[in-house]
Design a protein around this motif. Structure first.
Motif, mmCIF file in Angstrom:
data_model
loop_
_atom_site.group_PDB
_atom_site.id
_atom_site.type_symbol
_atom_site.label_atom_id
_atom_site.label_comp_id
_atom_site.label_asym_id
_atom_site.label_seq_id
_atom_site.Cartn_x
_atom_site.Cartn_y
_atom_site.Cartn_z
ATOM 1 N N SER A 170 0.720 -1.067 -0.036
ATOM 2 C CA SER A 170 -0.193 -0.190 -0.030
ATOM 3 C C SER A 170 0.793 1.370 0.139
ATOM 4 C CB SER A 170 -0.897 -0.207 1.279
ATOM 5 O OG SER A 170 -1.691 1.339 1.260
ATOM 6 N N ASP A 171 0.572 2.283 -1.044
ATOM 7 C CA ASP A 171 1.385 3.372 -0.860
ATOM 8 C C ASP A 171 2.710 3.141 -1.081
ATOM 9 O OD1 ASP A 171 -1.053 4.927 -0.707
ATOM 10 O OD2 ASP A 171 -0.901 4.849 1.618
ATOM 11 N N GLY A 172 3.325 2.184 -1.739
ATOM 12 C CA GLY A 172 4.890 1.852 -2.152
ATOM 13 C C GLY A 172 5.418 1.320 -0.918
ATOM 14 N N VAL A 173 4.505 0.933 0.006
ATOM 15 C CA VAL A 173 5.520 0.149 1.120
ATOM 16 C C VAL A 173 4.831 -1.336 1.222
ATOM 17 C CG1 VAL A 173 5.634 0.147 3.589
ATOM 18 C CG2 VAL A 173 5.479 2.047 2.452
ATOM 19 N N LEU A 174 5.762 -2.078 1.041
ATOM 20 C CA LEU A 174 5.380 -3.563 1.407
ATOM 21 C C LEU A 174 5.596 -3.979 2.788
ATOM 22 C CD1 LEU A 174 5.018 -6.507 0.076
ATOM 23 C CD2 LEU A 174 7.446 -6.701 0.204
ATOM 24 N N VAL A 175 4.518 -4.593 3.245
ATOM 25 C CA VAL A 175 4.698 -5.105 4.679
ATOM 26 C C VAL A 175 4.418 -6.534 4.843
ATOM 27 C CG1 VAL A 175 3.606 -4.880 6.792
ATOM 28 C CG2 VAL A 175 3.622 -2.864 5.366
ATOM 29 N N VAL A 176 5.497 -7.446 5.221
ATOM 30 C CA VAL A 176 5.372 -8.689 5.410
ATOM 31 C C VAL A 176 5.246 -8.968 7.206
ATOM 32 C CG1 VAL A 176 6.506 -10.831 5.049
ATOM 33 C CG2 VAL A 176 6.665 -9.021 3.373
ATOM 34 N N THR A 177 4.188 -9.589 7.630
ATOM 35 C CA THR A 177 4.048 -9.827 9.189
ATOM 36 C C THR A 177 4.197 -11.324 9.133
ATOM 37 O OG1 THR A 177 2.560 -8.089 9.038
ATOM 38 C CG2 THR A 177 2.616 -9.778 10.923
ATOM 39 N N MET A 178 5.417 -11.762 9.939
ATOM 40 C CA MET A 178 5.875 -13.419 10.005
ATOM 41 C C MET A 178 5.528 -13.646 11.574
ATOM 42 S SD MET A 178 8.999 -12.482 7.757
ATOM 43 C CE MET A 178 9.135 -10.664 8.392
ATOM 44 N N PRO A 179 4.362 -14.355 11.851
ATOM 45 C CA PRO A 179 4.228 -14.695 13.111
ATOM 46 C C PRO A 179 5.403 -15.873 13.294
ATOM 47 C CG PRO A 179 2.236 -14.837 11.927
ATOM 48 C CD PRO A 179 3.025 -14.650 10.902
ATOM 49 N N LYS A 180 5.832 -15.753 14.944
ATOM 50 C CA LYS A 180 6.732 -16.503 15.334
ATOM 51 C C LYS A 180 5.972 -17.943 15.295
ATOM 52 C CE LYS A 180 9.670 -13.383 17.930
ATOM 53 N NZ LYS A 180 10.066 -12.680 18.960
ATOM 54 N N ALA A 181 7.027 -18.988 15.405
ATOM 55 C CA ALA A 181 6.259 -20.313 15.645
ATOM 56 C C ALA A 181 6.039 -20.436 17.245
ATOM 57 C CB ALA A 181 7.202 -21.502 15.043
ATOM 58 N N GLY A 182 4.960 -21.229 17.592
ATOM 59 C CA GLY A 182 4.699 -21.424 18.850
ATOM 60 C C GLY A 182 5.797 -21.318 19.945
ATOM 61 N N GLU A 183 6.727 -22.542 19.699
ATOM 62 C CA GLU A 183 8.037 -22.565 20.461
ATOM 63 C C GLU A 183 8.830 -21.307 20.503
ATOM 64 O OE1 GLU A 183 9.015 -24.336 16.490
ATOM 65 O OE2 GLU A 183 7.365 -24.631 17.777
ATOM 66 N N ALA A 184 8.889 -20.343 19.487
ATOM 67 C CA ALA A 184 9.820 -19.366 19.419
ATOM 68 C C ALA A 184 8.975 -17.947 20.069
ATOM 69 C CB ALA A 184 10.065 -19.159 18.023
ATOM 70 N N LYS A 185 8.113 -18.198 20.668
ATOM 71 C CA LYS A 185 7.333 -16.784 20.871
ATOM 72 C C LYS A 185 7.740 -16.723 22.459
ATOM 73 C CE LYS A 185 3.164 -17.211 18.461
ATOM 74 N NZ LYS A 185 1.586 -17.111 18.565
ATOM 75 N N THR A 186 7.980 -15.375 22.889
ATOM 76 C CA THR A 186 8.697 -14.755 23.941
ATOM 77 C C THR A 186 7.498 -15.156 24.925
ATOM 78 O OG1 THR A 186 9.979 -13.341 22.850
ATOM 79 C CG2 THR A 186 9.485 -13.076 25.286
ATOM 80 N N THR A 187 8.090 -15.668 26.294
ATOM 81 C CA THR A 187 6.961 -15.714 27.485
ATOM 82 C C THR A 187 7.676 -14.907 28.522
ATOM 83 O OG1 THR A 187 6.603 -18.297 26.670
ATOM 84 C CG2 THR A 187 6.059 -17.526 28.899
ATOM 85 N N HIS A 188 6.689 -13.955 28.780
ATOM 86 C CA HIS A 188 6.958 -13.212 30.263
ATOM 87 C C HIS A 188 6.543 -14.115 31.535
ATOM 88 C CE1 HIS A 188 8.097 -9.559 27.865
ATOM 89 N NE2 HIS A 188 7.014 -9.964 27.033
ATOM 90 N N ILE A 189 7.583 -14.015 32.370
ATOM 91 C CA ILE A 189 7.441 -14.682 33.550
ATOM 92 C C ILE A 189 7.516 -13.604 34.768
ATOM 93 C CG2 ILE A 189 8.383 -16.330 35.094
ATOM 94 C CD1 ILE A 189 7.618 -17.481 32.654
ATOM 95 N N GLU A 190 6.339 -13.535 35.345
ATOM 96 C CA GLU A 190 6.244 -12.742 36.462
ATOM 97 C C GLU A 190 6.992 -13.322 37.757
ATOM 98 O OE1 GLU A 190 4.515 -9.830 36.781
ATOM 99 O OE2 GLU A 190 4.240 -10.026 34.760
ATOM 100 N N ILE A 191 7.670 -12.482 38.550
ATOM 101 C CA ILE A 191 8.140 -12.977 39.670
ATOM 102 C C ILE A 191 7.465 -12.911 40.905
ATOM 103 C CG2 ILE A 191 10.201 -12.198 41.344
ATOM 104 C CD1 ILE A 191 11.497 -11.081 38.866
ATOM 105 N N SER A 192 7.069 -13.872 41.645
ATOM 106 C CA SER A 192 6.470 -13.619 42.790
ATOM 107 C C SER A 192 7.126 -13.807 44.261
ATOM 108 C CB SER A 192 5.675 -15.152 43.128
ATOM 109 O OG SER A 192 6.357 -16.213 43.145
#
Length: 155
Positions: free
Chosen positions: A133-155
């Motif tokens: 769109s408007d001369g800009v190519l946008v490619v969105t690449m979702p990470k594979a399930g095992e590669a997604k970042t997981t945030h861990i809360e500290i208790s």
């Protein structure tokens, strides 16, 4: 060596240059190799192309997003491929051959272009989307399930 008085002359010590004393001097031969490695890993230009489009590759917790500036390029002239973690975008930008008047000078880019990147983690290649769109190519690449970042809360 002795002198006339029978005393020994002081021994000559070799003087090391300042850079030879640096703990980093031993890494100097590797600097060029590392630069070559990173240029190959993230280089936007691939051999045999006329130009590399400007753009940005961003990473979020869930995906990578590539934005390439390709003004004047039709979507039918762009090819996007994945091979493992390697993203390859190739295309061709054509210009009008004929127009009114005589062309004396141009700064417009034309010809074949390419962008290539090796992503640090796996991508769900079946969920990749692309839009132009408007001369800009946008490619969105979702990470594979095992590669997604997981945030861990500290208790």
């Amino acid at each position: 060596m002795t002198t006339n008085s029978g005393a020994k002359a002081p021994e000559r010590r070799s003087v090391q240059r300042r850079e030879e004393l640096s703990p980093w001097s031993e890494l100097a031969p590797w600097a060029g190799r590392m630069q070559d490695f990173f240029e190959q890993m993230w280089s936007p230009v691939m051999g045999g192309t006329d130009f590399a489009p400007g753009g940005e590759l961003r990473e979020t917790d869930d995906a990578f997003m590539l934005e390439l500036d390709v003004p004047g390029v039709d979507k039918k002239d762009i090819t996007i491929e994945f091979s493992g973690r390697r993203l390859s975008v190739r295309g061709t930008k054509t210009t009008e051959k004929e127009g009114k008047g005589t062309l004396r000078h141009t700064t417009r880019t034309s010809g074949s272009f390419a962008y290539e990147a090796i992503l640090p983690v796996a991508v769900d290649d079946k969920a990749v989307t692309a839009s132009l769109s408007d001369g800009v190519l946008v490619v969105t690449m979702p990470k594979a399930g095992e590669a997604k970042t997981t945030h861990i809360e500290i208790s």
